[in-house]
Design a protein around this motif. Structure first.
Motif, PDB file in Angstrom:
ATOM      1  N   ALA A 123      -7.246  -2.702  -2.663  1.00 13.65           N
ATOM      2  CA  ALA A 123      -8.337  -2.590  -1.746  1.00 13.65           C
ATOM      3  C   ALA A 123      -7.314  -3.568  -0.799  1.00 13.65           C
ATOM      4  N   PHE A 124      -6.728  -3.379   0.039  1.00 19.87           N
ATOM      5  CA  PHE A 124      -6.237  -4.205   1.893  1.00 19.87           C
ATOM      6  C   PHE A 124      -7.410  -4.047   2.311  1.00 19.87           C
ATOM      7  N   ARG A 125      -7.114  -5.572   3.107  1.00 16.96           N
ATOM      8  CA  ARG A 125      -7.027  -5.482   4.193  1.00 16.96           C
ATOM      9  C   ARG A 125      -6.156  -6.235   5.536  1.00 16.96           C
ATOM     10  N   ILE A 126      -6.824  -6.352   6.716  1.00 12.49           N
ATOM     11  CA  ILE A 126      -6.312  -7.091   7.073  1.00 12.49           C
ATOM     12  C   ILE A 126      -7.010  -8.727   7.790  1.00 12.49           C
ATOM     13  N   GLU A 127      -6.200  -9.443   7.547  1.00 11.52           N
ATOM     14  CA  GLU A 127      -6.966 -10.544   8.578  1.00 11.52           C
ATOM     15  C   GLU A 127      -6.610 -11.175   9.306  1.00 11.52           C
ATOM     16  N   ARG A 128      -7.018 -11.753  10.221  1.00 12.37           N
ATOM     17  CA  ARG A 128      -6.467 -12.364  11.420  1.00 12.37           C
ATOM     18  C   ARG A 128      -6.512 -13.545  11.273  1.00 12.37           C
ATOM     19  N   ALA A 129      -5.077 -14.463  11.815  1.00 16.55           N
ATOM     20  CA  ALA A 129      -4.831 -15.439  10.665  1.00 16.55           C
ATOM     21  C   ALA A 129      -4.844 -17.053  11.931  1.00 16.55           C
ATOM     22  N   ASP A 130      -5.074 -18.094  11.428  1.00 18.12           N
ATOM     23  CA  ASP A 130      -5.021 -18.602  12.935  1.00 18.12           C
ATOM     24  C   ASP A 130      -4.468 -19.192  14.108  1.00 18.12           C
ATOM     25  N   ASP A 131      -2.979 -19.073  13.102  1.00 19.49           N
ATOM     26  CA  ASP A 131      -1.486 -19.319  14.592  1.00 19.49           C
ATOM     27  C   ASP A 131      -1.803 -17.674  14.967  1.00 19.49           C
ATOM     28  N   GLY A 132      -2.588 -16.630  15.544  1.00 18.92           N
ATOM     29  CA  GLY A 132      -1.512 -15.235  15.449  1.00 18.92           C
ATOM     30  C   GLY A 132      -1.573 -14.555  14.780  1.00 18.92           C
ATOM     31  N   GLY A 133      -1.324 -14.687  13.835  1.00 21.90           N
ATOM     32  CA  GLY A 133      -0.430 -13.673  12.734  1.00 21.90           C
ATOM     33  C   GLY A 133      -1.661 -12.314  11.876  1.00 21.90           C
ATOM     34  N   ILE A 134      -1.049 -11.567  11.194  1.00 16.19           N
ATOM     35  CA  ILE A 134      -2.222 -10.949  10.437  1.00 16.19           C
ATOM     36  C   ILE A 134      -1.820 -11.193   8.924  1.00 16.19           C
ATOM     37  N   ASP A 135      -2.378 -11.703   8.395  1.00 11.98           N
ATOM     38  CA  ASP A 135      -2.426 -11.295   7.102  1.00 11.98           C
ATOM     39  C   ASP A 135      -3.061 -10.508   6.408  1.00 11.98           C
ATOM     40  N   VAL A 136      -1.366  -9.232   5.237  1.00 15.35           N
ATOM     41  CA  VAL A 136      -2.414  -7.894   4.647  1.00 15.35           C
ATOM     42  C   VAL A 136      -2.688  -8.884   3.302  1.00 15.35           C
ATOM     43  N   VAL A 137      -4.197  -8.490   2.803  1.00 14.68           N
ATOM     44  CA  VAL A 137      -4.592  -8.582   1.377  1.00 14.68           C
ATOM     45  C   VAL A 137      -4.621  -7.411   0.531  1.00 14.68           C
TER      46      VAL A 137
ATOM     47  N   SER B  49       0.847  -1.425   0.232  1.00 14.77           N
ATOM     48  CA  SER B  49      -0.041  -0.015  -0.154  1.00 14.77           C
ATOM     49  C   SER B  49       0.647   0.982   0.231  1.00 14.77           C
ATOM     50  N   ARG B  50       0.080   2.435  -0.588  1.00 12.24           N
ATOM     51  CA  ARG B  50       1.177   3.524  -0.576  1.00 12.24           C
ATOM     52  C   ARG B  50       1.257   4.595   0.945  1.00 12.24           C
ATOM     53  N   TYR B  51      -0.180   4.066   1.592  1.00 12.11           N
ATOM     54  CA  TYR B  51      -0.397   5.021   3.049  1.00 12.11           C
ATOM     55  C   TYR B  51      -0.429   3.560   3.900  1.00 12.11           C
ATOM     56  N   PRO B  52      -0.206   3.898   5.339  1.00 15.31           N
ATOM     57  CA  PRO B  52       0.370   3.062   6.369  1.00 15.31           C
ATOM     58  C   PRO B  52      -1.462   2.485   6.440  1.00 15.31           C
ATOM     59  N   LEU B  53      -1.546   1.199   6.976  1.00 14.06           N
ATOM     60  CA  LEU B  53      -2.649   0.126   6.761  1.00 14.06           C
ATOM     61  C   LEU B  53      -2.920   0.253   8.875  1.00 14.06           C
ATOM     62  N   SER B  54      -4.123   0.599   9.151  1.00 15.67           N
ATOM     63  CA  SER B  54      -4.992   0.185  10.509  1.00 15.67           C
ATOM     64  C   SER B  54      -4.983  -1.519  10.919  1.00 15.67           C
ATOM     65  N   LEU B  55      -4.043  -1.032  11.648  1.00 17.07           N
ATOM     66  CA  LEU B  55      -4.346  -3.028  11.998  1.00 17.07           C
ATOM     67  C   LEU B  55      -5.466  -3.035  13.576  1.00 17.07           C
ATOM     68  N   ASP B  56      -6.382  -1.966  13.431  1.00 16.22           N
ATOM     69  CA  ASP B  56      -7.612  -2.206  14.305  1.00 16.22           C
ATOM     70  C   ASP B  56      -8.815  -2.878  13.670  1.00 16.22           C
ATOM     71  N   THR B  57      -8.893  -2.909  12.711  1.00 13.88           N
ATOM     72  CA  THR B  57     -10.387  -2.844  11.728  1.00 13.88           C
ATOM     73  C   THR B  57      -9.958  -4.186  10.826  1.00 13.88           C
ATOM     74  N   ASP B  58     -10.936  -5.115   9.830  1.00 13.40           N
ATOM     75  CA  ASP B  58     -11.012  -6.288   9.439  1.00 13.40           C
ATOM     76  C   ASP B  58     -11.925  -5.115   7.719  1.00 13.40           C
ATOM     77  N   ALA B  59     -12.121  -3.756   7.894  1.00 12.31           N
ATOM     78  CA  ALA B  59     -12.271  -3.337   6.657  1.00 12.31           C
ATOM     79  C   ALA B  59     -12.039  -3.629   6.104  1.00 12.31           C
ATOM     80  N   VAL B  60     -12.320  -2.977   4.070  1.00 13.15           N
ATOM     81  CA  VAL B  60     -11.042  -2.813   3.104  1.00 13.15           C
ATOM     82  C   VAL B  60     -10.897  -1.220   3.375  1.00 13.15           C
TER      83      VAL B  60
END
Length: 266
Positions: free
Chosen positions: A147-161, A129-140
């Motif tokens: 269009a970026f999303r932050i998704e919580r993974a089963d292993d405790g990680g955070i996927d950048v989509v 992304s060109r700008y920082p992504l909020s880690l506090d939301t799973d919204a697009v």
């Protein structure tokens, strides 16, 4: 932390004004200007240069007007941000390649905390992304790069989509730059290392990207794409200078020539 003179030089390097305060608006502008000024490149791997993750990497970015991979440009930016008053921590990550995750600590990103909110900052990934992504939301989160999303993974990680494609996974765990030393050694020495199998220098523009992979120069501007092979050594040196502001006295020589891992930029 870096001293005030280096902070001023760093801001000049990325053509940014000194922020009046460490707020989100200033962070967004610093992130954008850093991306447009500091190339994502791995020339040091093919020039026999040392890869630095401590404060010395700032001199490479500022005085040598070079860039680097995530292990270099993200730490460099972290030193600038901390010196400007931002609360910054390191986030280790793994990269998605053809549906599989790389080993832990193969990527390094930053978390910046502002007014109780947490933001992912990453200027060391080829198509982020060109700008920082909020880690506090799973919204697009709409960004000029998709269009970026932050998704919580089963292993405790955070996927950048991005545009429904997973790019990498980061972990919000305590981490120091020294923790990446073994993986950096692997990147520097292993035949499977994508940084040895690839030779690249890439920089986004407002409407596209310019990339030099070995002797192939590509330019994307909106819907227009052009690509040309440069065979003359002096023309290659000139291309590094013209498009990326990198002045070299010799060309990097690709270490491994039969690799299969490719790094994508678009």
């Amino acid at each position: 932390m870096i001293d005030d003179a280096m902070v001023s030089a760093y801001l000049d390097r990325i053509a940014a004004e000194r922020p009046e305060r460490a707020d989100l608006e200033s962070l967004r502008e610093l992130n954008r200007r850093h991306l447009f000024a500091v190339p994502f490149e791995n020339l040091s791997y093919h020039l026999g240069e040392e890869i630095l993750m401590d404060e010395r990497v700032v001199a490479k970015v500022v005085h040598e007007r070079r860039g680097g991979g995530c292990y270099e440009v993200n730490p460099a930016l972290s030193f600038l941000l901390q010196s400007l008053g931002y609360e910054v921590s390191i986030m280790p990550g793994r990269v998605w390649i053809k549906g599989n995750l790389t080993a832990p600590l193969c990527h390094l990103a930053l978390k910046v905390r502002i007014d109780g909110g947490e933001w992912l900052v990453d200027v060391g990934f080829g198509r982020n992304s060109r700008y920082p992504l909020s880690l506090d939301t799973d919204a697009v989160q709409e960004d000029p790069n998709g269009a970026f999303r932050i998704e919580r993974a089963d292993d405790g990680g955070i996927d950048v989509v991005a545009n429904d494609t997973a790019l990498y996974r980061v972990y919000d765990v305590p981490c120091e730059l020294s923790d990446f030393a073994p993986t950096l050694w692997w990147y520097r020495t292993a035949p499977d290392s994508p940084f040895l199998q690839n030779l690249f220098c890439s920089l986004p523009t407002e409407t596209g990207r310019v990339t030099l992979k070995e002797d192939r120069f590509s330019r994307v501007e909106g819907d227009r794409r052009e690509s040309v092979t440069i065979t003359d050594e002096q023309e290659l040196l000139t291309a590094y200078d013209k498009w990326f502001g990198i002045k070299l006295d010799r060309l990097p020589v690709k270490v491994i020539t039969d690799g299969t891992v490719q790094i994508a930029f678009d």
